[in-house]
Write a protein that holds these residues in place. Structure first.
Motif, mmCIF file in Angstrom:
data_model
loop_
_atom_site.group_PDB
_atom_site.id
_atom_site.type_symbol
_atom_site.label_atom_id
_atom_site.label_comp_id
_atom_site.label_asym_id
_atom_site.label_seq_id
_atom_site.Cartn_x
_atom_site.Cartn_y
_atom_site.Cartn_z
ATOM 1 N N PHE A 1 0.808 -1.218 0.000
ATOM 2 C CA PHE A 1 0.000 0.000 0.000
ATOM 3 C C PHE A 1 0.848 1.279 0.000
ATOM 4 N N SER A 2 2.160 1.130 -0.213
ATOM 5 C CA SER A 2 3.075 2.282 -0.288
ATOM 6 C C SER A 2 3.013 3.150 0.968
ATOM 7 N N LYS A 3 3.063 2.520 2.127
ATOM 8 C CA LYS A 3 2.992 3.245 3.392
ATOM 9 C C LYS A 3 4.392 3.550 3.921
ATOM 10 N N GLU A 4 4.476 4.586 4.745
ATOM 11 C CA GLU A 4 5.697 4.857 5.499
ATOM 12 C C GLU A 4 5.744 3.853 6.640
ATOM 13 N N PHE A 5 6.777 3.018 6.698
ATOM 14 C CA PHE A 5 6.833 1.997 7.732
ATOM 15 C C PHE A 5 8.271 1.738 8.150
ATOM 16 N N PHE A 6 8.393 1.172 9.351
ATOM 17 C CA PHE A 6 9.699 0.774 9.866
ATOM 18 C C PHE A 6 9.557 -0.580 10.544
ATOM 19 N N VAL A 7 10.544 -1.433 10.300
ATOM 20 C CA VAL A 7 10.552 -2.765 10.906
ATOM 21 C C VAL A 7 11.573 -2.767 12.041
ATOM 22 N N ILE A 8 11.109 -3.148 13.216
ATOM 23 C CA ILE A 8 11.967 -3.205 14.390
ATOM 24 C C ILE A 8 12.564 -4.603 14.519
ATOM 25 N N ASP A 9 13.858 -4.658 14.780
ATOM 26 C CA ASP A 9 14.515 -5.942 14.994
ATOM 27 C C ASP A 9 13.796 -6.668 16.123
ATOM 28 N N ARG A 10 13.271 -7.830 15.826
ATOM 29 C CA ARG A 10 12.374 -8.507 16.760
ATOM 30 C C ARG A 10 13.117 -9.184 17.906
ATOM 31 N N ASN A 11 12.524 -9.086 19.076
ATOM 32 C CA ASN A 11 13.065 -9.722 20.283
ATOM 33 C C ASN A 11 12.518 -11.145 20.365
ATOM 34 N N TYR A 12 13.119 -12.059 19.598
ATOM 35 C CA TYR A 12 12.628 -13.430 19.577
ATOM 36 C C TYR A 12 12.817 -14.089 20.931
ATOM 37 N N LEU A 13 11.843 -14.928 21.289
ATOM 38 C CA LEU A 13 11.875 -15.565 22.596
ATOM 39 C C LEU A 13 13.036 -16.543 22.734
ATOM 40 N N ILE A 14 13.327 -17.278 21.646
ATOM 41 C CA ILE A 14 14.452 -18.213 21.730
ATOM 42 C C ILE A 14 15.334 -18.107 20.497
ATOM 43 N N PHE A 15 15.018 -18.775 19.414
ATOM 44 C CA PHE A 15 15.924 -18.921 18.282
ATOM 45 C C PHE A 15 16.280 -17.568 17.669
ATOM 46 N N ASN A 16 17.557 -17.349 17.495
ATOM 47 C CA ASN A 16 18.047 -16.109 16.896
ATOM 48 C C ASN A 16 18.079 -16.215 15.374
ATOM 49 N N LYS A 17 18.406 -15.107 14.744
ATOM 50 C CA LYS A 17 18.627 -15.042 13.300
ATOM 51 C C LYS A 17 17.392 -15.437 12.482
ATOM 52 N N GLY B 1 17.127 0.383 4.676
ATOM 53 C CA GLY B 1 17.189 1.448 5.667
ATOM 54 C C GLY B 1 15.970 1.515 6.569
ATOM 55 N N ARG B 2 14.943 0.788 6.224
ATOM 56 C CA ARG B 2 13.727 0.777 7.051
ATOM 57 C C ARG B 2 13.763 -0.303 8.128
ATOM 58 N N TYR B 3 14.914 -0.971 8.225
ATOM 59 C CA TYR B 3 15.081 -1.989 9.258
ATOM 60 C C TYR B 3 15.833 -1.371 10.427
ATOM 61 N N ILE B 4 15.207 -1.322 11.592
ATOM 62 C CA ILE B 4 15.779 -0.658 12.763
ATOM 63 C C ILE B 4 16.395 -1.694 13.698
ATOM 64 N N LYS B 5 17.715 -1.622 13.866
ATOM 65 C CA LYS B 5 18.430 -2.633 14.648
ATOM 66 C C LYS B 5 18.897 -2.122 16.010
ATOM 67 N N ASN B 6 19.079 -0.791 16.138
ATOM 68 C CA ASN B 6 19.657 -0.267 17.379
ATOM 69 C C ASN B 6 19.290 1.201 17.571
ATOM 70 N N ASP B 7 19.793 1.797 18.647
ATOM 71 C CA ASP B 7 19.474 3.192 18.968
ATOM 72 C C ASP B 7 19.974 4.164 17.912
ATOM 73 N N CYS B 8 21.081 3.840 17.285
ATOM 74 C CA CYS B 8 21.615 4.726 16.233
ATOM 75 C C CYS B 8 20.624 4.824 15.071
ATOM 76 N N ASP B 9 20.008 3.707 14.713
ATOM 77 C CA ASP B 9 19.005 3.723 13.650
ATOM 78 C C ASP B 9 17.797 4.565 14.057
ATOM 79 N N ILE B 10 17.438 4.526 15.339
ATOM 80 C CA ILE B 10 16.308 5.325 15.835
ATOM 81 C C ILE B 10 16.596 6.811 15.652
ATOM 82 N N GLU B 11 17.820 7.226 15.956
ATOM 83 C CA GLU B 11 18.175 8.642 15.853
ATOM 84 C C GLU B 11 18.002 9.167 14.433
#
Length: 379
Positions: free
Chosen positions: A299-315, A331-341
């Motif tokens: 739908f061509s929306k402004e969006f950001f994906v936050i690195d998910r806090n998985y309960l167990i399995f990583n990656k 660039g729409r993938y947010i991994k840390n505080d620097c990306d938030i800034e």
């Protein structure tokens, strides 16, 4: 073209309370109907059927053995049980399934019962689950009738405890397509086969299909940030605060069993198609969900994906990053505080170019599905 009496069984997650799972099933089901087939979601756990009881025993047995081999599965089960959506939301999911999908709880593995069987989409081939999933690799069906569509492995590295069985199961598939490029590499590594990477069903159907599905739904008059999280996230709250400086927008929070810690928000106990409508009409979408990201793209929306806090399995985030990378919008993938800034400086992507990429991949994905279903009948 109408394919008389050509029943196609879909083996995937069903009757669960997850927006992505329910909508990808609905999308693949609808695509098959559009192609002239008679699709059915396979109710392989129906307790009143002999076959369902046998498969249920197999699955439960595998899970118990898996918890001994991978003890953190027990932790996952315990934590996931703490996430409960509200009864009103739960009822909306059940109504959605009853109204939009036909199920088969009979002996669907009986010879001649189905023209073809399709495994997918979503994480049906999750490589972290010990012993894998008997049904999702269509082991009950004749090999010549086994097709996967956009199956996801849920990660990019196969654990040692699953390699041997995964190789066997993959070699038992007639047609294979996967959802992520990492899946292409996994299949190549284990079997030597080169397989296509296709679109998730919610992208395969195209946005006009979804426009039609939500055309009669109410739209909200004020601008809002839509938040949908599958796990609790500190990073997500930081992104919300950054985008909502001055409190210009209403915060809408999708009920998925994860509590909202914002001071002021509106809780949305949405049915699956209401979820789609909420994304389409939002100002921003902040999420850790693959399918929320997929619909935002559609739908061509402004969006950001936050690195998910998985309960167990990583990656496991590779599946979302793979989608963004294929559209050149990592660039729409947010991994840390620097990306938030830097979140406010991220420029809106080229929606027309995204549409061109999706259209090209949609044609390739449709061609694969047509070829696979035709190939099943050529033998």
């Amino acid at each position: 073209m109408i394919h008389d009496n050509k029943r196609v069984g879909i083996a995937t997650f069903y009757c669960n309370n997850n927006y992505g799972s329910s909508l990808q099933l609905f999308a693949l089901y609808s695509q098959l109907k559009k192609m002239g087939y008679s699709p059915y979601a396979l109710d392989f756990l129906h307790p009143s059927r002999l076959g369902g009881k046998f498969i249920r025993i197999m699955i439960i047995g595998n899970r118990i053995l898996g918890m001994f081999r991978v003890p953190k599965l027990l932790l996952y089960r315990k934590k996931s049980q703490n996430k409960e959506m509200r009864p009103e939301t739960f009822r909306k999911f059940q109504d959605f399934y009853e109204e939009n999908v036909k199920y088969d709880d009979s002996m669907f593995s009986k010879k001649g019962a189905y023209y073809a069987y399709i495994a997918g989409s979503d994480q049906v081939w999750n490589i972290n689950i010990p012993n894998l999933h008997y049904v999702f690799f269509l082991r009950f069906a004749p090999k010549r009738k086994r097709i996967s569509y956009a199956a996801s492995f849920g990660g990019n590295s196969v654990p040692a405890y699953n390699r041997k069985r995964l190789k066997k199961y993959l070699e038992g598939m007639r047609y294979i397509s996967v959802r992520e490029e990492s899946g292409v590499d996994i299949v190549k590594d284990l079997t030597g086969r080169s397989v296509p990477c296709v679109l998730d069903p919610v992208l395969l159907t195209g946005k006009e299909f979804w426009y039609h599905c939500i055309s009669s739904m109410h739209t909200y008059p004020k601008e809002y940030i839509l938040c949908y999280f599958l796990d609790d996230t500190k990073l997500g709250y930081k992104a919300i605060r950054k985008l909502n400086l001055g409190e210009r927008y209403i915060i809408k929070w999708i009920d998925a069993g994860v509590p909202c810690r914002c001071k002021e928000y509106e809780l949305e106990m949405a049915a699956p198609l209401e979820f789609v409508s909420l994304i389409k009409n939002s100002r921003y979408v902040i999420t850790d969900s693959f399918h929320a990201a997929a619909f935002s793209l559609l739908f061509s929306k402004e969006f950001f994906v936050i690195d998910r806090n998985y309960l167990i399995f990583n990656k496991q985030s590779d599946r979302i990053y793979s989608l963004l990378k294929s559209m050149n919008i990592e660039g729409r993938y947010i991994k840390n505080d620097c990306d938030i800034e830097g979140i406010e400086s991220v420029r809106m992507y080229d929606a027309e170019n995204i549409e061109k990429i999706l259209n090209k991949r949609r044609t390739e994905s449709e061609d694969y599905l047509i070829k696979a279903l035709k190939g099943v009948g050529d033998i």
